[in-house]
Design a protein around this motif. Sequence first.
Motif, mmCIF file in Angstrom:
data_model
loop_
_atom_site.group_PDB
_atom_site.id
_atom_site.type_symbol
_atom_site.label_atom_id
_atom_site.label_comp_id
_atom_site.label_asym_id
_atom_site.label_seq_id
_atom_site.Cartn_x
_atom_site.Cartn_y
_atom_site.Cartn_z
ATOM 1 N N GLY A 1 33.045 48.575 48.502
ATOM 2 C CA GLY A 1 34.144 47.917 49.106
ATOM 3 C C GLY A 1 34.906 46.811 48.304
ATOM 4 O O GLY A 1 35.429 46.125 48.775
ATOM 5 N N HIS A 2 34.453 46.904 47.098
ATOM 6 C CA HIS A 2 35.336 45.929 46.091
ATOM 7 C C HIS A 2 36.498 46.569 45.576
ATOM 8 O O HIS A 2 36.664 47.674 45.165
ATOM 9 C CB HIS A 2 34.306 45.482 45.016
ATOM 10 C CG HIS A 2 33.139 44.711 45.550
ATOM 11 N ND1 HIS A 2 31.849 45.591 45.278
ATOM 12 C CD2 HIS A 2 32.906 43.577 46.254
ATOM 13 C CE1 HIS A 2 30.997 44.516 46.040
ATOM 14 N NE2 HIS A 2 31.453 43.560 46.565
ATOM 15 N N ARG B 1 35.840 41.624 47.921
ATOM 16 C CA ARG B 1 35.922 42.505 49.062
ATOM 17 C C ARG B 1 37.316 42.508 49.726
ATOM 18 O O ARG B 1 38.002 41.511 49.993
ATOM 19 C CB ARG B 1 34.725 42.257 49.996
ATOM 20 C CG ARG B 1 33.519 42.875 49.723
ATOM 21 C CD ARG B 1 32.349 42.750 50.821
ATOM 22 N NE ARG B 1 31.104 42.870 50.475
ATOM 23 C CZ ARG B 1 30.687 44.182 50.098
ATOM 24 N NH1 ARG B 1 31.345 45.079 50.383
ATOM 25 N NH2 ARG B 1 29.382 44.083 49.616
#
Length: 199
Positions: A19-20, A167
């Motif tokens: 999710g980065h 994120r």
Amino acid sequence: MTNSTGRRVTANISLTLDGHYSGPGGPGDMGAIVSYATTDVARGHLARIHENATTALLGRLNAEGFLGFWPMVAADENADPRDRAYAKWLVDAEKVVLSKTLTEAPWDRARVVNAPAAEVVAGLKAEGEGDILVNSSASVIKALLADDLIDRLYLMICPEITGGGKRLFVDGLPASKWKLAYQEAGELGEMAVVYDRVR
């Protein structure tokens, strides 16, 4: 907030499996994403994100960074046609740059606005036509997600785990439901997905 023109707010960003949108080394740590940027799936995705858009909404960092890259692609006859089509669109499109520090627009056909993203989007939706595309400007996308103002998400999922970094989807966002509108997987394991907000 009224939407008399029916303009959609769309957003495009690449994310790792965890999710980065950048790695633990800071904003320039893009190794887990850049290596997938020139695949056929990524280039097809790039072609999709701007097909209905008439306005680019950008944060300052992306506006300045894009200026050093995309105009050259637009002028390069040997560039991949999909890259060049996006580059030409970006050069020619209306560009709105959100910034508290810029005093003049870094691009032609651009204007700088020092106001909250939600307020700027409300103004854009009240006039004109076509999608309003937030392309890779994570701070703007985050602000609009927090106000539940994004209608379509274009995501490139890169099959790497960075173990740290910034994120996109942070705790505290309002709950929302999304419908899958498109998906395509590439040979390297990258995936392009398009989600529409269910309202």
